[in-house]
Structure formats: C-alpha cells, structure tokens
Design a protein around this motif. Sequence first.
Motif, PDB file in Angstrom:
ATOM      1  N   SER A 343      14.297  -0.797 -58.929  1.00  0.00           N
ATOM      2  CA  SER A 343      13.329  -1.789 -58.449  1.00  0.00           C
ATOM      3  C   SER A 343      13.158  -2.899 -59.481  1.00  0.00           C
ATOM      4  N   CYS A 344      13.244  -4.140 -59.013  1.00  0.00           N
ATOM      5  CA  CYS A 344      13.069  -5.281 -59.927  1.00  0.00           C
ATOM      6  C   CYS A 344      11.709  -5.225 -60.626  1.00  0.00           C
ATOM      7  N   ASN A 345      10.676  -4.852 -59.878  1.00  0.00           N
ATOM      8  CA  ASN A 345       9.321  -4.991 -60.399  1.00  0.00           C
ATOM      9  C   ASN A 345       8.960  -3.988 -61.476  1.00  0.00           C
ATOM     10  N   TYR A 346       9.523  -2.788 -61.467  1.00  0.00           N
ATOM     11  CA  TYR A 346       9.170  -1.874 -62.550  1.00  0.00           C
ATOM     12  C   TYR A 346      10.357  -1.497 -63.445  1.00  0.00           C
ATOM     13  N   CYS A 379      18.507  -7.407 -56.863  1.00  0.00           N
ATOM     14  CA  CYS A 379      17.416  -7.158 -55.921  1.00  0.00           C
ATOM     15  C   CYS A 379      17.965  -6.438 -54.694  1.00  0.00           C
ATOM     16  N   CYS A 380      17.133  -5.620 -54.077  1.00  0.00           N
ATOM     17  CA  CYS A 380      17.532  -4.909 -52.858  1.00  0.00           C
ATOM     18  C   CYS A 380      17.929  -5.879 -51.747  1.00  0.00           C
ATOM     19  N   GLY A 381      17.403  -7.101 -51.830  1.00  0.00           N
ATOM     20  CA  GLY A 381      17.675  -8.095 -50.789  1.00  0.00           C
ATOM     21  C   GLY A 381      16.464  -8.393 -49.935  1.00  0.00           C
ATOM     22  N   GLY A 382      15.364  -7.654 -50.150  1.00  0.00           N
ATOM     23  CA  GLY A 382      14.197  -7.862 -49.299  1.00  0.00           C
ATOM     24  C   GLY A 382      12.892  -8.011 -50.036  1.00  0.00           C
ATOM     25  N   GLY A 383      12.948  -8.177 -51.356  1.00  0.00           N
ATOM     26  CA  GLY A 383      11.719  -8.252 -52.132  1.00  0.00           C
ATOM     27  C   GLY A 383      10.972  -9.564 -51.964  1.00  0.00           C
ATOM     28  N   GLY A 384       9.787  -9.631 -52.569  1.00  0.00           N
ATOM     29  CA  GLY A 384       9.003 -10.861 -52.562  1.00  0.00           C
ATOM     30  C   GLY A 384       8.475 -11.268 -51.202  1.00  0.00           C
ATOM     31  N   LYS A 394      17.614 -13.584 -40.323  1.00  0.00           N
ATOM     32  CA  LYS A 394      19.047 -13.843 -40.451  1.00  0.00           C
ATOM     33  C   LYS A 394      19.426 -14.016 -41.916  1.00  0.00           C
ATOM     34  N   GLU A 395      18.642 -14.786 -42.653  1.00  0.00           N
ATOM     35  CA  GLU A 395      18.914 -15.005 -44.070  1.00  0.00           C
ATOM     36  C   GLU A 395      18.748 -13.703 -44.865  1.00  0.00           C
ATOM     37  N   ARG A 396      17.722 -12.916 -44.507  1.00  0.00           N
ATOM     38  CA  ARG A 396      17.507 -11.650 -45.209  1.00  0.00           C
ATOM     39  C   ARG A 396      18.676 -10.699 -44.972  1.00  0.00           C
ATOM     40  N   ASN A 397      19.153 -10.601 -43.727  1.00  0.00           N
ATOM     41  CA  ASN A 397      20.278  -9.709 -43.428  1.00  0.00           C
ATOM     42  C   ASN A 397      21.542 -10.122 -44.183  1.00  0.00           C
ATOM     43  N   LYS A 398      21.746 -11.425 -44.331  1.00  0.00           N
ATOM     44  CA  LYS A 398      22.862 -11.909 -45.143  1.00  0.00           C
ATOM     45  C   LYS A 398      22.689 -11.458 -46.595  1.00  0.00           C
ATOM     46  N   ALA A 399      21.466 -11.540 -47.076  1.00  0.00           N
ATOM     47  CA  ALA A 399      21.178 -11.179 -48.460  1.00  0.00           C
ATOM     48  C   ALA A 399      21.449  -9.702 -48.736  1.00  0.00           C
ATOM     49  N   LEU A 400      21.323  -8.858 -47.710  1.00  0.00           N
ATOM     50  CA  LEU A 400      21.540  -7.412 -47.878  1.00  0.00           C
ATOM     51  C   LEU A 400      22.987  -7.068 -48.223  1.00  0.00           C
ATOM     52  N   GLN A 401      23.892  -7.998 -48.034  1.00  0.00           N
ATOM     53  CA  GLN A 401      25.308  -7.706 -48.274  1.00  0.00           C
ATOM     54  C   GLN A 401      25.591  -7.347 -49.728  1.00  0.00           C
ATOM     55  N   THR A 402      24.831  -7.932 -50.652  1.00  0.00           N
ATOM     56  CA  THR A 402      25.049  -7.615 -52.064  1.00  0.00           C
ATOM     57  C   THR A 402      24.753  -6.144 -52.330  1.00  0.00           C
ATOM     58  N   LYS A 403      23.628  -5.671 -51.835  1.00  0.00           N
ATOM     59  CA  LYS A 403      23.277  -4.260 -52.041  1.00  0.00           C
ATOM     60  C   LYS A 403      24.226  -3.358 -51.267  1.00  0.00           C
ATOM     61  N   ARG A 404      24.626  -3.777 -50.085  1.00  0.00           N
ATOM     62  CA  ARG A 404      25.607  -3.006 -49.318  1.00  0.00           C
ATOM     63  C   ARG A 404      26.867  -2.771 -50.142  1.00  0.00           C
ATOM     64  N   ASP A 405      27.385  -3.833 -50.729  1.00  0.00           N
ATOM     65  CA  ASP A 405      28.633  -3.732 -51.487  1.00  0.00           C
ATOM     66  C   ASP A 405      28.449  -2.894 -52.747  1.00  0.00           C
ATOM     67  N   GLN A 406      27.289  -2.988 -53.382  1.00  0.00           N
ATOM     68  CA  GLN A 406      27.022  -2.159 -54.557  1.00  0.00           C
ATOM     69  C   GLN A 406      27.038  -0.671 -54.195  1.00  0.00           C
ATOM     70  N   ILE A 407      26.397  -0.341 -53.088  1.00  0.00           N
ATOM     71  CA  ILE A 407      26.332   1.062 -52.668  1.00  0.00           C
ATOM     72  C   ILE A 407      27.719   1.571 -52.286  1.00  0.00           C
ATOM     73  N   LEU A 408      28.443   0.780 -51.516  1.00  0.00           N
ATOM     74  CA  LEU A 408      29.790   1.189 -51.109  1.00  0.00           C
ATOM     75  C   LEU A 408      30.687   1.462 -52.314  1.00  0.00           C
ATOM     76  N   ALA A 409      30.544   0.674 -53.349  1.00  0.00           N
ATOM     77  CA  ALA A 409      31.392   0.831 -54.534  1.00  0.00           C
ATOM     78  C   ALA A 409      31.150   2.148 -55.254  1.00  0.00           C
ATOM     79  N   THR A 410      29.972   2.755 -55.066  1.00  0.00           N
ATOM     80  CA  THR A 410      29.688   4.034 -55.726  1.00  0.00           C
ATOM     81  C   THR A 410      30.340   5.211 -55.006  1.00  0.00           C
TER      82      THR A 410
END
Length: 461
Positions: A343-346, A379-384, A394-410
């Motif tokens: 989490s970014c905040n803590y 960021c998870c893609g949905g904070g703030g 639509k913009e938020r769903n686009k933003a989720l792609q970064t976290k999607r790719d991070q998870i897939l890589a694991t």
Amino acid sequence: MPQGTFCNTTPIGTEDELKALLGDKGGAQYYEEMKELDVDSDAIAALLEKTCQSRIRTWLEICAHCGMCADSCFLYRVNDRDPKQVPAYKIQSTLGELVKKKGKVTNEFMRHCVDVAWSQCTCCNRCGMYCPHGIDMGVMFSYLRGILNSQGFVPWEMKIGSGMHRVYNAQMDVTTEDWIDTCEWMAEEYEEEWPGLEIPIDKEDADIMYTLNAREPKHYPEDLAEAAILFHLAGENWTVPSTGWEQTSLSMFAGDWAACKMQVESVYNAIEKLRPKRVIGTECGHAHRATVIEGPYWAGREDGLPPAPYIHYVEWVAEALRTGKIKIDPEKKIKEPVTLQDSCNYVRNHGLAKATREIMSYIAEDFREMGPNREHNYCCGGGGGFNGIGKYRKERNKALQTKRDQILATGCKLVIAPCHNCWDAIRDLEEEYEIGIRWSFLKPLLIKMAIVPDHLKLPEE
C-alpha cells in the motif's frame, strides 16, 4: 446559474441533502450544473494568499522540468507515455496556472483541473521519491483538490463521501445504533464457534482500541468478527468505541479539509475518553494516513501525533506472530506461490514494508515479490478516490494494467492486499482482465492457519 441544486459550494449537512444527491444517479444533473458554476476568482486568490505557503510555492518554482518524475508515474507509463501525463506537467498546468493567474480562471479550466486532479493522479507520491528536489506531488495535488472543492468543483461521488463524514462521521451511512447492533450481532454469530468471544464496546483503559473502515460494518461485517477472533486468540485486552470507530476519510480524497478535521477529531475524542494504551487501525492504507500521518495536523495537535500510540494492523500482526501471541500451524501455511501488494499510504509513505515481509515469513512457504516492490511498488491503480468515481471508470481500468502485469510476472494466483483500496482495485482488475487470480486480506488467512490454544477450543462432544 452560479449555484446548482446539486453542484454548489455548500457542503452536505443533512441526511435529506445526502438522499437528494444520491438520487441524482451517476451525477448526471450534478455534472451538467458544474458546467454553469461561477468561478469566484477573488475567493481563490484570498485562499491562495492564506494557504499557499512557501513550501508549495517553492516546489512550483524549483521544478527543473527534468522529466525524472515521468517514468516513475504508472499513469504516464500505462497511457503510452503521453507527455501530458508527466507529473510535473500535470501540476504545473493546473495548480501552477491557478497560482500564476491568482485564481482568475474560467469554468472550463476548473473542470479540466478536476479531470487531472482526480483521474490523472492517485496521490501515491512515487514520483516524489525520484524527484531530485524531493517535490511531493501528492501534497500538491491534495492541495489543488482542496481549492477545487472550495469552489464546488469536485466529483459527484467525492461530494457524497465527504457529506457522509459530515452527517454520520463515517464514509457510509452507518449510525451509532447500526454500529453497536453490528458488534453485538457479530459476537453472537461467532460465539458458538469461538467460546467466550466478545466485541467489547467503550471499555476504558484497555490495552487496545480498535478502529475500522466503515465498509466493514456496512458490507463486510465478518471482517470485524475476524478481528475479534484474532484479538481473542492473542489474549488481548481490547475494545471498540461506540463513536469515533471510523478511521477512514473520503473527505481527504475530496479535498474537504473541514470535514477531515471533523472526522479525525471524532476518533481522537474517543481515544481521550477511553484512554487505551494504544490504538490499532484496520487493514486500510488511507485510513492510516488520515488518522496517524495527516490527522494530527488537521486537528491542530502541536506534537504532530495522535493522542495515543496508533499503529497499522500489519504492525500488530507482525508483533503478535513475533511474540508468539498468535502461533501458525506449519502444516497450514500457504503452500502455493503468493505475492503481496504494498500500500502506498503505509509502505511508501510510512515505511512499514519490513512489517509486511515479517508476516509473510511466518505464513507463506513460497512468497514472491512483485517487481518493483516495497516503497518502489506501483499504486494499485485505484487509490486517491480513483476506484470510486464512475465518470473515470475507463481511465481507472486502463490504470489497472500496471498492477495486472506486475502480478502476472510473479506467476502467483493469490495476492494478499492488506488495504481496502488495493483489495478493491485487485478485485476489479480480475473482473476486467480475467487473469485467474484470488485476493485476500490478512485476517481470514491468519484464522485458517492459527493454532487455537487448548483453553479456547470447542469442548468435545
């Protein structure tokens, strides 16, 4: 039309006003009225004169336009590296222009600022880590949101959220009666399985006062029960307050600083009334920021601290595992590959990465880090507030792609997310992209693998 029926500069103050605004489904009329709002340039100029102090003005002046912040921003990266998504450009073209023009701007400009402030920045402050001057973009965008809110320019859902805090002292319509009923219901519901389980209310001088996210009693009351079970297993002397239990602050996302002060003071009043040795907040990132990091300043506390030591839930879990208050059955540890959302905040903004890694060392056999991770994680893609604004889905769903790719890589199918916003974003990520993952808070996982002391076991029939 200077002031609309729904979109105006007047904060929500009553249940009836909230119901009326909620009746404007999706904010259709609200956003039409926003197009007609007058901009009070003199009021903005006066606000800037009073509140835009040397720190923010210096940041605006010393920005070298070097572009170091660009690649640090997940929204810049995921949006095809659009130059207009560079953090420095986003703040200079909004807050920078407001300051330069001393508030003499148009309605169209203010609506543009709304779009940038709430759909192009989650205030995660990853860019601040890479700025050679240490410019805190999260603080600057939060400040911009406050100016916009003061003029009535704020997303519909954020106006509702801060209104909830003003009316209910919670981000959702949970009354004191609702809250107490939920505590009693959850204790009764789980007492048969966990003999002696209690959810103590307003116990004075307890070792722990526990605070929550209003979504838990409203939509996930089992989360409250799970917290009670873990405190029960650990033998803690704890309580919840009847008022001041809500730790979150959608007002912070909305830029409604007066409501921020009202909300955190309700928590601090409960602390001063009940005198716990310390306070533990639930698995929520922005709640921790609002009460522990920003809250003391909103409340005008000269020492910059809450009235009692106040820690995040992950800190308590790490401590409980380390001291043996909660013991893990080795046979029940997570066997499959599992990753963790920071989490970014803590984590980034309060340095708790070590606590979460300590927890993982106790509960997981194949823990895999995302890359990057810890304070460098995205960021998870949905904070703030990004998660909750329908206009920007639509913009938020686009933003989720970064976290999607991070998870897939694991290569992991299980993601632990000890933060409500992160949990929501990862849930929505799976719904949007169907990558076949599961996600969880810590509490249900810990209960499944904890060793139950003999004196707390169900009597054998």
